[in-house]
Structures are given as C-alpha cells and as structure tokens.
Design a protein around this motif. Structure first.
Motif, mmCIF file in Angstrom:
data_model
loop_
_atom_site.group_PDB
_atom_site.id
_atom_site.type_symbol
_atom_site.label_atom_id
_atom_site.label_comp_id
_atom_site.label_asym_id
_atom_site.label_seq_id
_atom_site.Cartn_x
_atom_site.Cartn_y
_atom_site.Cartn_z
ATOM 1 N N LEU A 238 3.094 7.217 4.609
ATOM 2 C CA LEU A 238 1.771 6.855 5.104
ATOM 3 C C LEU A 238 0.746 7.946 4.800
ATOM 4 C CD1 LEU A 238 2.725 5.222 8.529
ATOM 5 C CD2 LEU A 238 2.072 4.084 6.392
ATOM 6 N N LYS A 239 1.181 9.208 4.883
ATOM 7 C CA LYS A 239 0.283 10.306 4.509
ATOM 8 C C LYS A 239 -0.061 10.221 3.027
ATOM 9 C CE LYS A 239 -0.051 15.358 4.327
ATOM 10 N NZ LYS A 239 0.676 16.648 4.576
ATOM 11 N N GLY A 240 0.953 9.932 2.206
ATOM 12 C CA GLY A 240 0.700 9.771 0.776
ATOM 13 C C GLY A 240 -0.205 8.598 0.496
ATOM 14 N N LEU A 241 -0.018 7.513 1.251
ATOM 15 C CA LEU A 241 -0.880 6.331 1.091
ATOM 16 C C LEU A 241 -2.330 6.680 1.387
ATOM 17 C CD1 LEU A 241 -1.370 3.277 0.733
ATOM 18 C CD2 LEU A 241 -0.802 3.013 3.162
ATOM 19 N N LEU A 242 -2.561 7.444 2.442
ATOM 20 C CA LEU A 242 -3.930 7.821 2.802
ATOM 21 C C LEU A 242 -4.565 8.680 1.713
ATOM 22 C CD1 LEU A 242 -6.236 7.869 4.853
ATOM 23 C CD2 LEU A 242 -5.147 9.843 5.934
ATOM 24 N N LEU A 243 -3.827 9.658 1.201
ATOM 25 C CA LEU A 243 -4.350 10.491 0.119
ATOM 26 C C LEU A 243 -4.618 9.665 -1.131
ATOM 27 C CD1 LEU A 243 -2.086 13.661 0.502
ATOM 28 C CD2 LEU A 243 -4.564 13.585 0.797
ATOM 29 N N ALA A 244 -3.684 8.757 -1.444
ATOM 30 C CA ALA A 244 -3.857 7.920 -2.623
ATOM 31 C C ALA A 244 -5.079 7.021 -2.485
ATOM 32 C CB ALA A 244 -2.596 7.072 -2.844
ATOM 33 N N PHE A 245 -5.233 6.417 -1.313
ATOM 34 C CA PHE A 245 -6.369 5.522 -1.072
ATOM 35 C C PHE A 245 -7.695 6.261 -1.214
ATOM 36 C CE2 PHE A 245 -9.622 3.986 1.846
ATOM 37 C CZ PHE A 245 -9.770 2.674 1.438
ATOM 38 N N PHE A 352 0.509 9.084 -10.351
ATOM 39 C CA PHE A 352 0.148 9.856 -9.164
ATOM 40 C C PHE A 352 0.357 9.048 -7.892
ATOM 41 C CE2 PHE A 352 -3.235 11.373 -6.189
ATOM 42 C CZ PHE A 352 -2.694 12.627 -5.935
ATOM 43 N N LEU A 353 -0.065 7.783 -7.896
ATOM 44 C CA LEU A 353 0.116 6.953 -6.710
ATOM 45 C C LEU A 353 1.594 6.754 -6.401
ATOM 46 C CD1 LEU A 353 -2.924 6.487 -6.880
ATOM 47 C CD2 LEU A 353 -2.522 4.056 -6.514
ATOM 48 N N ALA A 354 2.387 6.482 -7.427
ATOM 49 C CA ALA A 354 3.824 6.286 -7.201
ATOM 50 C C ALA A 354 4.469 7.550 -6.647
ATOM 51 C CB ALA A 354 4.498 5.880 -8.511
ATOM 52 N N GLU A 355 4.077 8.697 -7.181
ATOM 53 C CA GLU A 355 4.687 9.967 -6.783
ATOM 54 C C GLU A 355 4.246 10.414 -5.401
ATOM 55 O OE1 GLU A 355 4.796 11.506 -11.440
ATOM 56 O OE2 GLU A 355 3.203 12.155 -10.070
ATOM 57 N N ILE A 356 2.975 10.269 -5.090
ATOM 58 C CA ILE A 356 2.473 10.784 -3.828
ATOM 59 C C ILE A 356 2.855 9.886 -2.662
ATOM 60 C CG2 ILE A 356 0.190 9.673 -3.775
ATOM 61 C CD1 ILE A 356 -0.938 12.386 -2.915
ATOM 62 N N ILE A 357 3.025 8.587 -2.918
ATOM 63 C CA ILE A 357 3.492 7.686 -1.863
ATOM 64 C C ILE A 357 4.963 7.941 -1.570
ATOM 65 C CG2 ILE A 357 4.019 5.261 -1.375
ATOM 66 C CD1 ILE A 357 1.352 4.576 -2.747
ATOM 67 N N GLY A 358 5.722 8.325 -2.589
ATOM 68 C CA GLY A 358 7.114 8.686 -2.381
ATOM 69 C C GLY A 358 8.052 7.499 -2.416
ATOM 70 N N ASP A 359 9.274 7.729 -1.949
ATOM 71 C CA ASP A 359 10.320 6.713 -2.037
ATOM 72 C C ASP A 359 10.268 5.760 -0.854
ATOM 73 O OD1 ASP A 359 11.250 7.786 -4.386
ATOM 74 O OD2 ASP A 359 12.619 9.156 -3.380
ATOM 75 N N THR A 360 10.162 4.501 -1.145
ATOM 76 C CA THR A 360 10.102 3.459 -0.135
ATOM 77 C C THR A 360 10.380 2.121 -0.803
ATOM 78 O OG1 THR A 360 8.608 2.224 1.323
ATOM 79 C CG2 THR A 360 7.589 3.446 -0.452
ATOM 80 N N ARG A 363 7.103 0.371 -2.329
ATOM 81 C CA ARG A 363 6.257 1.136 -3.248
ATOM 82 C C ARG A 363 5.226 0.259 -3.958
ATOM 83 N NH1 ARG A 363 9.864 3.700 -6.383
ATOM 84 N NH2 ARG A 363 9.749 5.637 -5.190
ATOM 85 N N GLY A 364 5.646 -0.896 -4.439
ATOM 86 C CA GLY A 364 4.709 -1.773 -5.138
ATOM 87 C C GLY A 364 3.574 -2.207 -4.234
ATOM 88 N N PHE A 365 3.910 -2.597 -3.017
ATOM 89 C CA PHE A 365 2.876 -3.022 -2.063
ATOM 90 C C PHE A 365 1.925 -1.881 -1.740
ATOM 91 C CE2 PHE A 365 1.639 -3.155 2.476
ATOM 92 C CZ PHE A 365 0.770 -4.231 2.420
ATOM 93 N N LEU A 366 2.464 -0.679 -1.499
ATOM 94 C CA LEU A 366 1.615 0.452 -1.131
ATOM 95 C C LEU A 366 0.755 0.916 -2.305
ATOM 96 C CD1 LEU A 366 4.010 2.556 1.136
ATOM 97 C CD2 LEU A 366 2.230 0.944 1.815
ATOM 98 N N MET A 367 1.305 0.871 -3.524
ATOM 99 C CA MET A 367 0.487 1.206 -4.693
ATOM 100 C C MET A 367 -0.649 0.205 -4.850
ATOM 101 S SD MET A 367 3.287 2.395 -7.577
ATOM 102 C CE MET A 367 2.019 2.581 -8.855
ATOM 103 N N GLY A 368 -0.322 -1.085 -4.658
ATOM 104 C CA GLY A 368 -1.368 -2.108 -4.737
ATOM 105 C C GLY A 368 -2.411 -1.934 -3.654
ATOM 106 N N LEU A 369 -1.969 -1.570 -2.447
ATOM 107 C CA LEU A 369 -2.896 -1.370 -1.342
ATOM 108 C C LEU A 369 -3.820 -0.185 -1.604
ATOM 109 C CD1 LEU A 369 -3.697 -2.287 1.520
ATOM 110 C CD2 LEU A 369 -1.981 -0.688 2.414
ATOM 111 N N ALA A 370 -3.254 0.916 -2.111
ATOM 112 C CA ALA A 370 -4.055 2.112 -2.368
ATOM 113 C C ALA A 370 -5.047 1.883 -3.509
ATOM 114 C CB ALA A 370 -3.141 3.294 -2.700
ATOM 115 N N TYR A 371 -4.552 1.328 -4.638
ATOM 116 C CA TYR A 371 -5.418 1.176 -5.810
ATOM 117 C C TYR A 371 -6.478 0.106 -5.587
ATOM 118 C CZ TYR A 371 -6.826 0.959 -10.698
ATOM 119 O OH TYR A 371 -7.560 1.003 -11.857
ATOM 120 N N ASN A 372 -6.054 -1.036 -5.093
ATOM 121 C CA ASN A 372 -6.995 -2.142 -4.955
ATOM 122 C C ASN A 372 -7.832 -2.029 -3.684
ATOM 123 O OD1 ASN A 372 -6.303 -4.076 -7.311
ATOM 124 N ND2 ASN A 372 -4.319 -3.453 -6.494
#
Length: 424
Positions: A238-245, A352-360, A363-372
């Motif tokens: 979640l911390k990675g998601l916030l930074l990515a977003f 960067f998004l894949a790496e900073i969000i980490g292993d979960t 991952r696809g959903f969180l990358m989509g949430l952060a980027y879009n």
C-alpha cells in the motif's frame, strides 16, 4: 520458479554483482513484441482522434465543447479500463488480457468508421477506450514479470517507445489517406478508423506465440498445490501504491499540462505560427524516442531514481526556455527537450510501478490503479492551467508546472531505489 520465493516481499540481486551480458531470451523478445506493438496500435488510435477533431467537427456539425467530450470520454474509458483489466489480468493472465484489450479497441475503432452522429461516436469511443487503458496495464505487468531484473527497465522503456511510434504512424497514415482521397471531410477519415480495426488480426498471431508471465504462472501453481492463502496486499504494498500513484499523478500533470497548452502559449504569447507545422510534432516525437532510448540504455546501470531526477530536470529546463526566449531555434530545442524529458520519463513507469508495489497477487490491479488513477493529474492539468491563464496569463498558467516538477522530484527522492529487484 520455486513457489516458496513468493513468501519474500522483495528480493534484490546481490549488491556487488555486475549484470551479465546474457542474450535476450525468446520470452523477453515475444513479450516485448506483444506489449510494444499493442501499445503502439493503442497510441495510433489515441493520437488519431486528436488529428481528426477539426474534421469531425465539420462532419458532425458540433462545437468545440462537444468535440472536447470525445477526449473526455476517451480519458474516462482509459482510466476505468486500466483498473478493470488490471484486475482481470490477475485472474486470467497477462497475455489473454492484453489480447482481449487489443480486440476491444480494434473492434470499436473499426465501428467508428460507420457512425453518422456524435452520440453514437461518443459511446463507441468510450467502449474502445476501455481496451486502450487495459492494454498498458497487462502489457507492462507482463514485461516487468518476464524480463531479467538487471535489464527490466530496458524492456519497459522499449515497450513505451510504442507511444511515439504510434503517433508517428497516425501522422503518416493521415497524410497518406489525405493525399489519396483528396481530403478527409468527404469520407477519408473513415478509412483511418478502418485501419484501426486491423491490429487484432496481427496481434492474434503475436499473442499465440507469447509465453505467459512466469511469475503469474508460479502463483497459480502455488495456489493449486497448497490451497493456502496467497500473498496479498500488505502495508508495504500500500505504501508502494501511494508512491506510485503520486509519481504518475505528477508526471501525467506535466505531460498534459505542457503539451496541451504549449502550442497555444507559443502562438499567442510568442507569436510563432510555425509551431502548428509538422516540425513541431516531429521535434516532440523525436525527442520522446530519444528519451526512451537513453532511458533503456542507462536505467539498469544508474538506477531508477537518478534517471527520473535527470529527466524531470531536463523537462523543467525545457519549460523555462519556453518562458524566457522567443528565438525559434531555441524554442525548437526546448520542444525536443520537452519530448525527451516529459515524454521520456514514462519509459520507466512500468518497471518502477511493478517494483515499488512489490510482490502481491494483485500486482496487475494495483499497477492499473496507480497508472490509470494517476491519469487524474492529466485531467486536472489542462483545466487548472487554463483557469490560471485566464486570470494571470499563460506564463502564470505554465508556471504551475514548476510545482509539479518539484513535487515529482520529492516523490522520487522519497521512493526506494528498485534497480535489480526481483519480482515474485
């Protein structure tokens, strides 16, 4: 891949280990072909609409405000599609999802060729944009999880090169169809959307020979074998998601803020009509390609943070040149630099998004949430800069990008370096 490795949130390559010059694997080449071509065809579809707006205004007899709705529904569809298909990619796999998204935007692009009113056009455009948003999410996750950690940034950067390549393809085909038909208003525009239906037939072959993400496959096997609860979102994710977003939010603000208003600013404030010529577009896209190539060569050696900071600095200098000079040659150089820095920084967004969000498992959903989700920055930028410009002038409006440059630098500075991180 050993399923036990998924218990580790992040594993890095040994600190002192130098990257080995290993030949690109078949999997790396084929995933790049799927992600890169899918993104290029999506870019063609997106950029084509921008080129055809004046023609569509005449054909449908609509105002500029109504034409703006075409852009708005495209952006909205991309945001929703990117998040939705990120979730789908976690369930059925990256390759299948990418092909579904390509089929969606191809189908609805082709249907646009047969519309006769703006209401149907708007509806079809929205559904097509769902596939556009999902293509990046599934393709970026596929490449991030397939390419070797020590050159993952190169794979992501090469995929992002599809953006300017698709734009140049749209420019070239528009010029060709215009020449062959004698003008787009009489129906030539319809041929361009028909061309947009072809990618699915090409990409069916590419997808058929593209292997699925080994990380996704390992997770599926582990779930089947153990029936235990998979690794899911934790505080670190979640911390990675916030930074990515926030990172994507600010670079989207910069991209749309700079490139939406710069032509108008330089025409009305600097009185330079040449900016609406092909030279402007080519300088911008050439700069973007150069930015992607340089990022692909250096990011795995220097790291993500230094590269992002350098690109943000180059973009800031480009905007400063817009504001302080009227020399055509200097301004053309500034346009190239803007393409290099503000466009080029997206080269590292996928890895960067894949790496900073980490292993979960999400991952696809969180990358989509952060980027879009971060595309909200692109939605806000033209409106805010336009509002400020109407009160304090265009210089004040573009000056708001200074805040975005600084904010993006702060986010990058606070983010951990992810060079060499292994994804599980």
């Amino acid at each position: 891949m050993n399923s036990k490795t998924q218990q580790n949130n992040v594993q890095s390559v040994s600190p002192g280990a130098a990257p080995q010059a290993v030949a690109y694997s078949t999997a790396e080449k084929r995933t790049l072909a799927l992600g890169g071509l899918g993104w290029a065809f999506e870019s063609y579809d997106s950029f084509l609409l921008s080129l055809l707006l004046p023609v569509l205004g005449l054909v449908f007899g609509v105002s500029k405000t109504e034409l703006g709705l075409f852009i708005s529904v495209t952006a909205g569809g991309q945001i929703i599609g990117g998040i939705l298909f990120g979730f789908v990619a976690d369930k059925i796999g990256r390759v299948k999802t990418a092909l579904i998204c390509i089929a969606i935007y191809s189908l609805f692009s082709g249907l646009l060729a047969f519309t006769h009113n703006q209401q149907i056009f708007t509806l079809l455009r929205f559904f097509g944009a769902l596939g556009m948003g999902g293509m990046w999410t599934s393709g970026a996750a596929l490449i991030a999880e397939t390419w070797r950690p020590e050159r993952r940034a190169r794979g992501g950067a090469l995929m992002q090169m599809g953006l300017p390549i698709g734009a140049i393809l749209a420019i070239g085909l528009t010029a060709l169809v215009t020449s062959l038909t004698g003008g787009l208003e009489q129906g030539g525009w319809r041929y361009l959307f028909m061309i947009g239906a072809l990618p699915v037939f090409i990409m069916m072959v590419v997808a058929y020979i593209t292997p699925e993400s080994p990380v996704w496959l390992a997770r599926q096997q582990a779930k089947t074998a153990s029936r235990s609860a998979p690794v899911d979102m934790g505080k670190q994710n979640l911390k990675g998601l916030l930074l990515a977003f926030t990172f994507i939010f600010f670079i989207q603000y910069l991209f749309w803020g700079v490139f939406t208003w710069t032509p108008t600013y330089l025409r009305e404030v600097k009185h330079l009509d040449f900016l609406h010529s092909l030279k402007f577009v080519l300088a911008l896209q050439t700069g973007a390609i150069a930015g992607f190539l340089v990022f692909s060569l250096l990011a795995d050696k220097w790291g993500r943070r230094p590269m992002f900071l350098i690109y943000l600095l180059i973009g800031a200098v480009a905007v400063a040149l817009y504001l302080i000079t009227t020399q055509p040659l200097v301004l053309m150089m500034a346009i190239f630099m803007a393409g290099f820095g503000v466009n080029g920084i997206f080269a590292g967004s996928g890895p960067f998004l894949a790496e900073i969000i980490g292993d979960t498992t999400s991952r696809g959903f969180l990358m989509g949430l952060a980027y879009n989700g971060g595309r909200l920055g692109g939605f806000i930028a033209p409106l805010l800069i336009g509002a400020v410009a109407s009160v304090g002038g265009f210089t004040a409006g573009l000056a708001t990008t200074v805040v975005a440059f600084l904010a993006a630098m702060v986010v990058v500075w606070r983010a951990p370096e992810t060079k060499g991180v292994r994804l599980n």
